[in-house]
Motif scaffolding. Sequence first.
Motif, short mmCIF file in Angstrom:
data_model
loop_
_atom_site.label_atom_id
_atom_site.label_comp_id
_atom_site.label_asym_id
_atom_site.label_seq_id
_atom_site.Cartn_x
_atom_site.Cartn_y
_atom_site.Cartn_z
N MET A 1 10.00 0.84 1.65
CA MET A 1 8.95 0.44 0.72
C MET A 1 9.45 0.64 -0.71
N LYS A 5 5.68 -1.48 -4.75
CA LYS A 5 4.74 -1.65 -3.65
C LYS A 5 4.01 -0.35 -3.36
N ARG A 6 4.75 0.77 -3.40
CA ARG A 6 4.11 2.05 -3.14
C ARG A 6 3.12 2.39 -4.25
N GLN A 8 1.37 0.19 -5.95
CA GLN A 8 0.19 -0.62 -5.67
C GLN A 8 -0.66 0.00 -4.57
N ASN A 9 0.01 0.54 -3.55
CA ASN A 9 -0.72 1.19 -2.46
C ASN A 9 -1.50 2.40 -2.95
N LYS A 10 -0.90 3.16 -3.88
CA LYS A 10 -1.59 4.33 -4.43
C LYS A 10 -2.83 3.90 -5.20
N ILE A 12 -4.61 1.19 -4.67
CA ILE A 12 -5.60 0.77 -3.67
C ILE A 12 -6.27 1.97 -3.03
N LYS A 13 -5.48 3.00 -2.73
CA LYS A 13 -6.05 4.21 -2.12
C LYS A 13 -7.04 4.88 -3.06
N ASN A 248 6.18 12.67 0.79
CA ASN A 248 5.50 12.03 -0.35
C ASN A 248 6.03 12.56 -1.67
#
Length: 365
Positions: A1, A5-6, A8-10, A12-13, A248
């Motif tokens: 990843m 992208k990571r 963006q995921n954070k 979203i979370k 993480n």
Amino acid sequence: MTYKKRRQNKIIKNILYILKWILLLPCILVDYLICSIIRLKRRRCPHNKQAMFIGIGILVLSCAMVYYMSGNVFFGMHKENSVPSVSAHEDSHNDKPMDMKKKEYGIQIGVDKPYNLFMHDMATQHKELTSSTFTDSPTDALNQEVKTNDMTVKENQSIDDNFFQKTLFIGNSRTKGLYLASAPKGATFYAHEGLLVNNALTKTFIKQKDNQLKISIPEALSKQSFDKVYLMFGTNELGWVSLDTFINYYQDIIDTVQQHNEDATIYVQAILPVSEKKSESTTIYTNDNIVRFNEKIMTMCKEENIHYLDTWASVANDKGVLPDEASTDGIHLNKTYTEIWLDYIRRHTIQETSIKMKDRMKHGI
């Protein structure tokens, strides 16, 4: 990843986390109202059971809606991001590794013993392994099929100190021991005793040349660029409850390095083993635990397209432990073995450093 992208995921979370609370408050209110109605109507309402079942149904449906729309944030996100309740520090911090008289120990420099050779025992047992697993049947372990990982750096032609002119090593007291005993000329070290993945980016320990004020790793990276970066963490974190939390934080360090050195080749080193005596004297600093962490680190490297160095193999003997003569405390290496460790690094490099990792992966090089 990838980093973007990571990130963006954070984001979203975080949005889902806020959404969870927005949806949870009406659920609490509905539950309170239902309970109030039941209490008020308990003696006068002939349909107490029906009202109770309806209230329970509404509550269950509301909770299910929150669970679904928040992406399991309510039940999993807090635990995943929390700081472990148990942490461990290296119980010996020597500023200078103990040097020893050079003797012949029958060490075969260049023989790789990937730690995956010993993982079969963990897969076939339901209980926690002890360090005696390696001593009971080392031959059987060596005959097991080796797991392959495309990101594990293969042996290459040994390089000289010119390779390290713009190279950075980041790590804890073991990395500091490498600096004090066998540091290649030209290399830079951001190493400190007791350094952890969760404080590596905030701790101010790096000395500046013209200033007494110490700075953090991100601040130091903003002042100097590097072509190659070597990372080693995990010894101090062996007592952590959550491996996912460890990974993480490790990814955050990798992200920070990439932000300041986009084209740098990053090597993540496996955690070195400890001696058999050390492994048997504790429930934290065990070689089985190190194997478990290294397996997770290898997986992270594959997902992040980061080079993985099986440095565990450079000093582990046939039992999968650090030889007794390699250390005075069972953890920190003496000069002879830091040189063996460095020799392994010299023989395992990606020498086309001018090509970005993402370009190599894109073209299948």
